[in-house]
Write a protein that holds these residues in place. Sequence first.
Motif, mmCIF file in Angstrom:
data_model
loop_
_atom_site.group_PDB
_atom_site.id
_atom_site.type_symbol
_atom_site.label_atom_id
_atom_site.label_comp_id
_atom_site.label_asym_id
_atom_site.label_seq_id
_atom_site.Cartn_x
_atom_site.Cartn_y
_atom_site.Cartn_z
ATOM 1 N N LEU A 85 0.825 -1.220 0.000
ATOM 2 C CA LEU A 85 0.000 0.000 0.000
ATOM 3 C C LEU A 85 0.855 1.266 0.000
ATOM 4 O O LEU A 85 0.537 2.263 0.652
ATOM 5 N N SER A 86 1.923 1.226 -0.769
ATOM 6 C CA SER A 86 2.882 2.332 -0.768
ATOM 7 C C SER A 86 2.342 3.607 -1.395
ATOM 8 O O SER A 86 2.902 4.685 -1.192
ATOM 9 N N HIS A 87 1.246 3.507 -2.156
ATOM 10 C CA HIS A 87 0.685 4.684 -2.808
ATOM 11 C C HIS A 87 -0.633 5.140 -2.175
ATOM 12 O O HIS A 87 -1.345 5.970 -2.744
ATOM 13 N N ILE A 88 -0.959 4.583 -1.024
ATOM 14 C CA ILE A 88 -2.203 4.925 -0.341
ATOM 15 C C ILE A 88 -1.935 5.911 0.781
ATOM 16 O O ILE A 88 -1.043 5.689 1.607
ATOM 17 N N ALA A 89 -2.708 6.990 0.826
ATOM 18 C CA ALA A 89 -2.583 7.957 1.917
ATOM 19 C C ALA A 89 -3.159 7.365 3.191
ATOM 20 O O ALA A 89 -4.176 6.676 3.173
ATOM 21 N N GLY A 90 -2.496 7.621 4.318
ATOM 22 C CA GLY A 90 -2.922 7.070 5.602
ATOM 23 C C GLY A 90 -4.038 7.867 6.248
ATOM 24 O O GLY A 90 -3.933 8.275 7.411
ATOM 25 N N LYS A 91 -5.111 8.081 5.518
ATOM 26 C CA LYS A 91 -6.264 8.819 6.042
ATOM 27 C C LYS A 91 -7.533 8.053 5.707
ATOM 28 O O LYS A 91 -7.621 7.417 4.659
ATOM 29 N N ALA A 92 -8.513 8.127 6.596
ATOM 30 C CA ALA A 92 -9.809 7.492 6.339
ATOM 31 C C ALA A 92 -10.904 8.378 6.908
ATOM 32 O O ALA A 92 -10.836 8.800 8.067
#
Length: 292
Positions: free
Chosen positions: A226-233
């Motif tokens: 998940l290297s291209h996923i922002a750590g926000k939800a």
Amino acid sequence: MQIGMIGLGRMGNNMAERLRSGGHKVVGYDISPDSNRDVDSLQALVDALEAPRVIWVMVPAGKPLDSTITQLSNLLGNGDLIIDGGNTRFTEDQEHAKTLSAKGIGLVDVGTSNGIWGRENGYALMVGGSDENVARIQPILHTLKPEGDFGLVHAGGTGAGHYAKMVHNGIEYGMMQALAEGYAVLEASDFIKDADDVVQSWRKGSVIQSWLLDLLSNALHKDPHLSHIAGKADETGETKWMIGDALELGIPTPAITAALYARQSSQIQDPATMKVVSALRNEFGGHSIAKD
């Protein structure tokens, strides 16, 4: 059946297409002229349906829904029925039902789950309303639900459908958070060669095998680690409502509450709370508080 569909976003449009595939006549309306709409106004939608009418509303809860309900209350008549399939707060269902009932218009609330997958696989439907109104729309509900014995429940009276969906979403938060935390531990450990492979292995024969685990595996296949996923939800409000009601009922919900807090924390960069913690540690222990 003949039905109007208001709100042709990702879910509304897919639901309309599933209904059409099931043999129902659907007249769709959306405020966007670029949508796949059949008519260009609420008045035109009402005019295109034979009385007594059934209209499914898939618009965001709050002001958009309130405005739509108000407009429909002035366009519809005795015997017509509105289905609210969004994520409305259950207490607001009762207010809407009271307003509509004064004009002889019925209301059914339907908590709807399965997102973009529902068109092909069916939707989980949690229904609230009178026995008479729910019975009236059974052909629509059975077309939308998944094949088999499950996926559809008449949860209770007005508001019960959205109440059940509220609790459903709270459970969803907790399950997603548990998967996320477990993956993070795997990813950080020197014992594990490849966290993605471990997640993949759990999809069969494991007590935690689930559709959410399958979706995590799919996401990892598309984007390893998940290297291209922002750590926000984002959090959309239903779980906050659930926790509030659980407090009123005296039911502890620590796992779901922690999952909600995690989502809220993900939206904050350099949070003030941790600044206070850092400053206090420095005051009594001389710990560094400098930014990187």
